[in-house]
Design a protein around this motif. Structure first.
Motif, PDB file in Angstrom:
ATOM      1  N   ALA A   1       0.848  -1.191   0.000  1.00 13.18           N
ATOM      2  CA  ALA A   1       0.000   0.000   0.000  1.00 13.18           C
ATOM      3  C   ALA A   1       0.881   1.238   0.000  1.00 13.18           C
ATOM      4  N   THR A   2       0.539   2.212  -0.827  1.00 15.79           N
ATOM      5  CA  THR A   2       1.302   3.457  -0.898  1.00 15.79           C
ATOM      6  C   THR A   2       0.381   4.640  -0.630  1.00 15.79           C
TER       7      THR A   2
ATOM      8  N   SER B   1      -0.949  12.191   1.421  1.00 16.36           N
ATOM      9  CA  SER B   1      -2.150  11.827   2.180  1.00 16.36           C
ATOM     10  C   SER B   1      -1.744  11.061   3.441  1.00 16.36           C
ATOM     11  N   LYS B   2      -2.518  11.242   4.527  1.00 12.64           N
ATOM     12  CA  LYS B   2      -2.205  10.579   5.789  1.00 12.64           C
ATOM     13  C   LYS B   2      -2.634   9.122   5.805  1.00 12.64           C
TER      14      LYS B   2
ATOM     15  N   THR C   1      -4.507  -0.440   3.377  1.00 10.61           N
ATOM     16  CA  THR C   1      -3.309  -0.333   4.213  1.00 10.61           C
ATOM     17  C   THR C   1      -2.433  -1.566   4.010  1.00 10.61           C
ATOM     18  N   ASN C   2      -1.294  -1.559   4.668  1.00 15.34           N
ATOM     19  CA  ASN C   2      -0.402  -2.714   4.579  1.00 15.34           C
ATOM     20  C   ASN C   2      -0.739  -3.783   5.609  1.00 15.34           C
TER      21      ASN C   2
ATOM     22  N   THR D   1      -0.255  15.513   4.899  1.00 12.67           N
ATOM     23  CA  THR D   1       0.967  15.987   5.551  1.00 12.67           C
ATOM     24  C   THR D   1       1.790  16.733   4.519  1.00 12.67           C
ATOM     25  N   ALA D   2       2.008  18.030   4.760  1.00 14.48           N
ATOM     26  CA  ALA D   2       2.805  18.847   3.846  1.00 14.48           C
ATOM     27  C   ALA D   2       4.232  18.952   4.379  1.00 14.48           C
TER      28      ALA D   2
END
Length: 611
Positions: free
Chosen positions: A123-124, A320-321, A373-374, A306-307
């Motif tokens: 997952a990325t 993206s979070k 998700t992973n 998250t920037a």
């Protein structure tokens, strides 16, 4: 005052007591009697009922404390009993993976067996990367003093060492020097140091590069030239007979302490205060925000991203979070110019991917399983992906017999601890060889619950669970190897409610069918279910224990009744004390008068005789 301190007794029932005598009482001045001692002795004898009431009141207080402790012990026991109603407590399984790139956890409902697993995709996270640098590299005509993007330039001396000969050449870097001037000075220094090579500045990357046929180093003696051009972070590389040394970042890489207005000045763009939206969430923008504070606003918002700013790449990146295919949208509806200023108005969007596993129970038939998700769930097993591999991984899922046996032994240990505690409270004798003042609080509570009706009932009910029958494949504790012990010890243990574990028998039953073991404990009418229901009736608010020892419980009501009687006795004895003092005072006055009369008669007789 009496031997028993009335004010102390009054404080026991939170009663305010004030002596009515009003000062020191002195008696026996005429009669020679010890009036105080006589009154104390009279009141001491008459106060025996008060002493009995006070002792009873204090015993009730100790009983309340003792029951609070009992309730705590039963709550602790119930916490463990309650967990046995959950299948995950009794039916424990383990999963062992053949690879460090894939771990697994097996739930109580996991299908046992060997899983063959292929990691097709991890997952990325969706990533938005700006298409351009925040501040483009300056051209080579910019002066050193103007290169204040990250550091304030300080002119000074930089030393170029020929590490093979030990020679060095110093170069003066002035604030008024252009980048071209500095490059020329360094090229001259290379030649002077006996080095064949070149120094160049790339306007497309904002980096200085130095090539050489000899090992060399560049060090600031004064000033901060190497820091401004990010050469202080660079390492010397050797390849094909030549050395190379290049800035790690563009000279226009920014300090995040720069304000948006300062950044706009570098780029000749416009920034105004207002609002922008990221994923539909409004974020306030102020032209005096620093790059750091703006990033903090974005990250603390509900935008789910998250920037960050990477000064090595001189770009803003938003991620993206949550992993998987998530969107990232930018809207500058107020026309602040923020996204253009940060170089992300035009951008590349790399959409996150789902994790993808191929799983087989037989190595032949494969199932494709996906997750955002992973952490991928399949057949009650959660697979945790931590990396990619082309190998097929095996995960062996089996019943964790050792863990189940240990958990049941933990239950038996807690059972015995609880029953031993209750039995001790029912049978312990009060301490009689110490005064109340010498005893600790724990010693004072010894024996206060001896033979107590409610505690006896609780102990008997719990002991009765040893022979409780559960409907199902397993009916009694003893079928699990849990009993009061062998013939000879069994009766004594039964009377004490003490259990023992035949671990070999228990292990055998668990290995045969752990689900049957759980049904015995956690089924609708299971052992733990029924035991938990009874314990809850004992320890819940206004439950059986509270009805006796809680607020408004029987003991509390008895104490209120006793407090009324004690208060009445205190008042009675206080008045009795006043009465006695009045009588003895009157007696002293009579004796004093008699003595005065006797003295007058004596004087009169003596005068008559003299005539």
């Amino acid at each position: 005052m009496i031997g028993m301190d009335l004010s102390k007794i009054a404080s026991t029932i939170n009663m305010r007591y004030y002596s009515q005598l009003g000062g020191f009482q002195v008696g026996g001045a005429v009669s020679g009697l010890d009036t105080q001692s006589i009154i104390n002795a009279i009141l001491e004898a008459e106060s025996q009922p008060l002493q009995n009431l006070t002792e009873k009141y204090e015993k009730y207080e100790l009983m309340q404390e003792a029951y609070t402790e009992v309730k705590t012990k039963l709550r602790e026991f119930r916490d463990l009993v309650y967990s046995f109603k959950l299948q995950s407590t009794v039916v424990q399984k383990t999963a062992v993976s053949s690879s460090s790139l894939l771990s697994a956890e097996a739930s109580s409902v996991a299908v046992t067996g060997v899983y063959h697993v292929k990691i097709v995709q991890t997952a990325t996270y969706t990533t938005l990367a700006g298409a351009s640098e925040v501040v483009p590299p300056p051209d080579s005509t910019k002066t050193f003093g103007e290169l204040d993007y990250m550091y304030t330039p300080q002119e000074g001396t930089v030393r170029l060492y020929n590490n093979e000969t030990g020679n060095y050449v110093e170069v003066q870097v002035l604030s008024t020097d252009t980048i071209d001037d500095i490059v020329n000075k360094l090229n001259t220094a290379l030649s002077s140091a006996g080095i064949t090579g070149s120094v160049s500045y790339d306007t497309s990357t904002g980096k200085i590069s130095i090539t050489s046929d000899k090992n060399f180093s560049l060090v600031d003696i004064t000033g901060n030239f190497t820091k401004v051009f990010h050469l202080d972070e660079a390492s010397l590389n050797y390849s094909g007979g030549n050395y190379s040394f290049t800035s790690t970042a563009s000279v226009s890489g920014l300090s995040t302490a720069k304000t948006l207005q300062q950044i706009a000045t570098y780029t000749s763009k416009t920034i105004i205060s207002g609002k922008v939206k990221i994923n539909g969430v409004e974020i306030d923008v102020d032209q005096n925000d620093t790059l750091s504070s703006l990033i903090e606003k974005i990250n603390d918002s509900e935008a789910g991203v998250t920037a960050s700013y990477d000064y090595h790449a001189n770009r803003v990146v938003i991620i993206s979070k949550t992993s998987g295919p998530e969107a990232i949208t930018l809207e500058d509806t107020y026309g602040t110019g923020l996204f253009s200023l940060l170089g992300i108005e035009n951008h590349s969007l790399y959409v996150g991917q789902k994790a993808h596993l191929q799983i087989s129970m037989d190595g032949t038939n494969w199932a494709d399983v996906y997750s955002d998700t992973n952490d991928v769930e399949y057949n009650g097993v959660t697979f945790h992906i931590s990396g990619m591999t082309s190998e097929t991984i095996t995960v062996d899922v089996r019943v964790d017999t050792d863990a189940i046996v240990e958990k049941i032994k933990e239950f038996v240990d807690k059972w015995n601890e609880t029953m031993d505690y209750l039995n001790e409270k029912l049978t312990e004798e009060p301490i009689t060889d110490k005064s109340e003042e010498e005893m600790t609080e724990e010693e004072k509570m010894k024996g206060v619950l001896k033979g107590d009706d409610l505690l006896e009932e609780i102990f008997s009910r719990l002991r009765g669970f040893i022979t409780y029958k559960v409907e199902g494949d397993i009916n009694y504790l003893w079928e699990l190897g849990i009993s009061t012990g062998d013939i000879g010890t069994g009766y004594e243990n039964m009377m004490k409610g003490h259990l023992e574990v035949d671990e070999e028998k228990l292990r055998q039953i668990v290995e045969e069918d752990p689900d049957k073991v759980w049904e015995f404990f956690g089924g609708e009418n299971g052992f733990a279910t029924q035991l938990d229901d009874y314990l809850w009736e004992l320890v819940k608010f206004n439950g059986r224990i509270d009805q006796v020892a809680g607020i408004s419980g029987r003991i509390e009501r008895e104490q209120r009744f006793l407090a009324t009687q004690i208060a009445s006795w205190i008042e009675r004895l206080s008045k009795r004390e006043q009465e006695l003092w009045r009588k003895f005072s009157a007696m002293e006055e009579v004796i004093s008068q008699l003595q005065s009369q006797g003295s007058w008669i004596s004087q009169a007789l003596q005068g008559s005789n003299n005539k």
